[in-house]
Design a protein around this motif. Structure first.
Motif, PDB file in Angstrom:
ATOM      1  N   VAL A  81     -18.546 -61.897 -64.197  1.00  0.00           N
ATOM      2  CA  VAL A  81     -18.296 -62.205 -65.600  1.00  0.00           C
ATOM      3  C   VAL A  81     -19.100 -61.230 -66.447  1.00  0.00           C
ATOM      4  O   VAL A  81     -20.110 -60.675 -65.989  1.00  0.00           O
ATOM      5  CB  VAL A  81     -18.680 -63.663 -65.961  1.00  0.00           C
ATOM      6  CG1 VAL A  81     -17.806 -64.659 -65.218  1.00  0.00           C
ATOM      7  CG2 VAL A  81     -20.137 -63.938 -65.706  1.00  0.00           C
ATOM      8  N   ASN A  82     -18.668 -61.032 -67.656  1.00  0.00           N
ATOM      9  CA  ASN A  82     -19.387 -60.173 -68.580  1.00  0.00           C
ATOM     10  C   ASN A  82     -20.631 -60.903 -69.073  1.00  0.00           C
ATOM     11  O   ASN A  82     -20.529 -61.999 -69.627  1.00  0.00           O
ATOM     12  CB  ASN A  82     -18.472 -59.808 -69.757  1.00  0.00           C
ATOM     13  CG  ASN A  82     -19.138 -58.863 -70.720  1.00  0.00           C
ATOM     14  OD1 ASN A  82     -19.992 -58.072 -70.339  1.00  0.00           O
ATOM     15  ND2 ASN A  82     -18.747 -58.943 -71.969  1.00  0.00           N
ATOM     16  N   ILE A  83     -21.795 -60.329 -68.829  1.00  0.00           N
ATOM     17  CA  ILE A  83     -23.063 -60.920 -69.279  1.00  0.00           C
ATOM     18  C   ILE A  83     -23.473 -60.237 -70.572  1.00  0.00           C
ATOM     19  O   ILE A  83     -23.695 -59.015 -70.591  1.00  0.00           O
ATOM     20  CB  ILE A  83     -24.184 -60.737 -68.219  1.00  0.00           C
ATOM     21  CG1 ILE A  83     -23.752 -61.256 -66.854  1.00  0.00           C
ATOM     22  CG2 ILE A  83     -25.487 -61.380 -68.701  1.00  0.00           C
ATOM     23  CD1 ILE A  83     -23.511 -62.735 -66.784  1.00  0.00           C
ATOM     24  N   PRO A  84     -23.576 -60.981 -71.666  1.00  0.00           N
ATOM     25  CA  PRO A  84     -23.953 -60.363 -72.943  1.00  0.00           C
ATOM     26  C   PRO A  84     -25.408 -59.903 -72.953  1.00  0.00           C
ATOM     27  O   PRO A  84     -26.224 -60.362 -72.146  1.00  0.00           O
ATOM     28  CB  PRO A  84     -23.730 -61.466 -73.963  1.00  0.00           C
ATOM     29  CG  PRO A  84     -23.533 -62.726 -73.209  1.00  0.00           C
ATOM     30  CD  PRO A  84     -23.299 -62.397 -71.774  1.00  0.00           C
ATOM     31  N   LYS A  85     -25.716 -59.012 -73.851  1.00  0.00           N
ATOM     32  CA  LYS A  85     -27.103 -58.578 -74.049  1.00  0.00           C
ATOM     33  C   LYS A  85     -27.783 -59.622 -74.925  1.00  0.00           C
ATOM     34  O   LYS A  85     -27.382 -59.858 -76.055  1.00  0.00           O
ATOM     35  CB  LYS A  85     -27.144 -57.217 -74.738  1.00  0.00           C
ATOM     36  CG  LYS A  85     -26.498 -56.126 -73.949  1.00  0.00           C
ATOM     37  CD  LYS A  85     -27.534 -55.158 -73.503  1.00  0.00           C
ATOM     38  CE  LYS A  85     -26.842 -54.046 -72.747  1.00  0.00           C
ATOM     39  NZ  LYS A  85     -27.549 -53.681 -71.591  1.00  0.00           N
ATOM     40  N   TYR A  86     -28.794 -60.268 -74.393  1.00  0.00           N
ATOM     41  CA  TYR A  86     -29.529 -61.299 -75.120  1.00  0.00           C
ATOM     42  C   TYR A  86     -30.862 -60.750 -75.611  1.00  0.00           C
ATOM     43  O   TYR A  86     -31.384 -59.762 -75.081  1.00  0.00           O
ATOM     44  CB  TYR A  86     -29.811 -62.508 -74.214  1.00  0.00           C
ATOM     45  CG  TYR A  86     -28.585 -63.292 -73.852  1.00  0.00           C
ATOM     46  CD1 TYR A  86     -27.988 -64.132 -74.782  1.00  0.00           C
ATOM     47  CD2 TYR A  86     -28.033 -63.199 -72.584  1.00  0.00           C
ATOM     48  CE1 TYR A  86     -26.866 -64.864 -74.453  1.00  0.00           C
ATOM     49  CE2 TYR A  86     -26.906 -63.938 -72.245  1.00  0.00           C
ATOM     50  CZ  TYR A  86     -26.332 -64.762 -73.184  1.00  0.00           C
ATOM     51  OH  TYR A  86     -25.224 -65.488 -72.855  1.00  0.00           O
ATOM     52  N   LEU A  87     -31.415 -61.441 -76.593  1.00  0.00           N
ATOM     53  CA  LEU A  87     -32.776 -61.149 -77.011  1.00  0.00           C
ATOM     54  C   LEU A  87     -33.713 -61.497 -75.864  1.00  0.00           C
ATOM     55  O   LEU A  87     -33.379 -62.331 -75.013  1.00  0.00           O
ATOM     56  CB  LEU A  87     -33.156 -62.001 -78.227  1.00  0.00           C
ATOM     57  CG  LEU A  87     -32.488 -61.654 -79.552  1.00  0.00           C
ATOM     58  CD1 LEU A  87     -32.824 -62.727 -80.592  1.00  0.00           C
ATOM     59  CD2 LEU A  87     -32.929 -60.287 -80.025  1.00  0.00           C
ATOM     60  N   PRO A  88     -34.905 -60.911 -75.844  1.00  0.00           N
ATOM     61  CA  PRO A  88     -35.880 -61.312 -74.812  1.00  0.00           C
ATOM     62  C   PRO A  88     -36.207 -62.800 -74.951  1.00  0.00           C
ATOM     63  O   PRO A  88     -35.957 -63.414 -75.983  1.00  0.00           O
ATOM     64  CB  PRO A  88     -37.109 -60.454 -75.125  1.00  0.00           C
ATOM     65  CG  PRO A  88     -36.650 -59.377 -76.034  1.00  0.00           C
ATOM     66  CD  PRO A  88     -35.421 -59.878 -76.731  1.00  0.00           C
ATOM     67  N   ALA A  89     -36.808 -63.367 -73.912  1.00  0.00           N
ATOM     68  CA  ALA A  89     -37.248 -64.760 -73.963  1.00  0.00           C
ATOM     69  C   ALA A  89     -38.155 -64.963 -75.169  1.00  0.00           C
ATOM     70  O   ALA A  89     -38.847 -64.039 -75.606  1.00  0.00           O
ATOM     71  CB  ALA A  89     -37.977 -65.128 -72.681  1.00  0.00           C
ATOM     72  N   ARG A  90     -38.186 -66.160 -75.702  1.00  0.00           N
ATOM     73  CA  ARG A  90     -38.936 -66.451 -76.936  1.00  0.00           C
ATOM     74  C   ARG A  90     -40.390 -66.006 -76.873  1.00  0.00           C
ATOM     75  O   ARG A  90     -40.929 -65.507 -77.847  1.00  0.00           O
ATOM     76  CB  ARG A  90     -38.872 -67.935 -77.253  1.00  0.00           C
ATOM     77  CG  ARG A  90     -37.508 -68.380 -77.685  1.00  0.00           C
ATOM     78  CD  ARG A  90     -37.462 -69.893 -77.888  1.00  0.00           C
ATOM     79  NE  ARG A  90     -36.110 -70.291 -78.185  1.00  0.00           N
ATOM     80  CZ  ARG A  90     -35.732 -70.757 -79.377  1.00  0.00           C
ATOM     81  NH1 ARG A  90     -36.605 -70.891 -80.339  1.00  0.00           N
ATOM     82  NH2 ARG A  90     -34.480 -71.105 -79.566  1.00  0.00           N
ATOM     83  N   LYS A  91     -41.036 -66.202 -75.730  1.00  0.00           N
ATOM     84  CA  LYS A  91     -42.465 -65.846 -75.660  1.00  0.00           C
ATOM     85  C   LYS A  91     -42.684 -64.349 -75.803  1.00  0.00           C
ATOM     86  O   LYS A  91     -43.781 -63.914 -76.093  1.00  0.00           O
ATOM     87  CB  LYS A  91     -43.101 -66.388 -74.388  1.00  0.00           C
ATOM     88  CG  LYS A  91     -42.694 -65.722 -73.120  1.00  0.00           C
ATOM     89  CD  LYS A  91     -43.440 -66.372 -71.962  1.00  0.00           C
ATOM     90  CE  LYS A  91     -43.216 -65.637 -70.659  1.00  0.00           C
ATOM     91  NZ  LYS A  91     -43.996 -66.237 -69.579  1.00  0.00           N
ATOM     92  N   TYR A  92     -41.643 -63.526 -75.592  1.00  0.00           N
ATOM     93  CA  TYR A  92     -41.774 -62.083 -75.731  1.00  0.00           C
ATOM     94  C   TYR A  92     -41.291 -61.576 -77.081  1.00  0.00           C
ATOM     95  O   TYR A  92     -41.389 -60.393 -77.376  1.00  0.00           O
ATOM     96  CB  TYR A  92     -40.980 -61.381 -74.637  1.00  0.00           C
ATOM     97  CG  TYR A  92     -41.459 -61.714 -73.255  1.00  0.00           C
ATOM     98  CD1 TYR A  92     -42.733 -61.356 -72.828  1.00  0.00           C
ATOM     99  CD2 TYR A  92     -40.645 -62.430 -72.371  1.00  0.00           C
ATOM    100  CE1 TYR A  92     -43.184 -61.690 -71.568  1.00  0.00           C
ATOM    101  CE2 TYR A  92     -41.083 -62.761 -71.098  1.00  0.00           C
ATOM    102  CZ  TYR A  92     -42.352 -62.385 -70.717  1.00  0.00           C
ATOM    103  OH  TYR A  92     -42.798 -62.710 -69.448  1.00  0.00           O
ATOM    104  N   ARG A  93     -40.813 -62.446 -77.948  1.00  0.00           N
ATOM    105  CA  ARG A  93     -40.272 -62.039 -79.248  1.00  0.00           C
ATOM    106  C   ARG A  93     -41.274 -62.094 -80.377  1.00  0.00           C
ATOM    107  O   ARG A  93     -40.920 -61.828 -81.506  1.00  0.00           O
ATOM    108  CB  ARG A  93     -39.088 -62.937 -79.625  1.00  0.00           C
ATOM    109  CG  ARG A  93     -37.854 -62.647 -78.842  1.00  0.00           C
ATOM    110  CD  ARG A  93     -36.698 -63.352 -79.474  1.00  0.00           C
ATOM    111  NE  ARG A  93     -36.260 -64.397 -78.578  1.00  0.00           N
ATOM    112  CZ  ARG A  93     -35.493 -65.420 -78.907  1.00  0.00           C
ATOM    113  NH1 ARG A  93     -35.095 -65.555 -80.136  1.00  0.00           N
ATOM    114  NH2 ARG A  93     -35.122 -66.290 -78.012  1.00  0.00           N
TER     115      ARG A  93
END
Length: 92
Positions: free
Chosen positions: A77-89
């Motif tokens: 399946v196509n995996i979208p580009k997500y933001l990093p995990a919250r602790k890294y944002r």
């Protein structure tokens, strides 16, 4: 209440694989009904319908079709580009 998430494209792939397997071993929906104990309408909804499939229902149908679930799920399946995990944002 939000509408249930349904990935129609992926469900279509899974259903097509289940149906192709059933045809290849010459099982009807009635045969699958006998093997799973599900009602005919349940079997129809899993193999031919448009609504979500439960994991338990899918496994039961795979057993009836004498096939491992991993065979049905052997696709990408196509995996979208997500933001990093919250602790890294924190610094974004």
């Amino acid at each position: 209440m939000p509408e249930q998430y349904i990935d129609k494209e992926t469900l279509g792939v899974i259903r097509n694989r289940l149906w192709e397997r059933a045809k290849s071993i010459e099982l009807t929906l009635e045969d699958i009904e006998d093997r799973t104990g599900f009602s005919y309408s349940q079997v129809y909804r899993i193999l031919r319908g448009k609504n979500n499939i439960s994991v338990s229902g899918l496994v039961a149908v795979c057993k009836a079709l004498e096939i491992q679930p991993k065979v049905i799920f052997d696709f990408e399946v196509n995996i979208p580009k997500y933001l990093p995990a919250r602790k890294y944002r924190k610094n974004l």
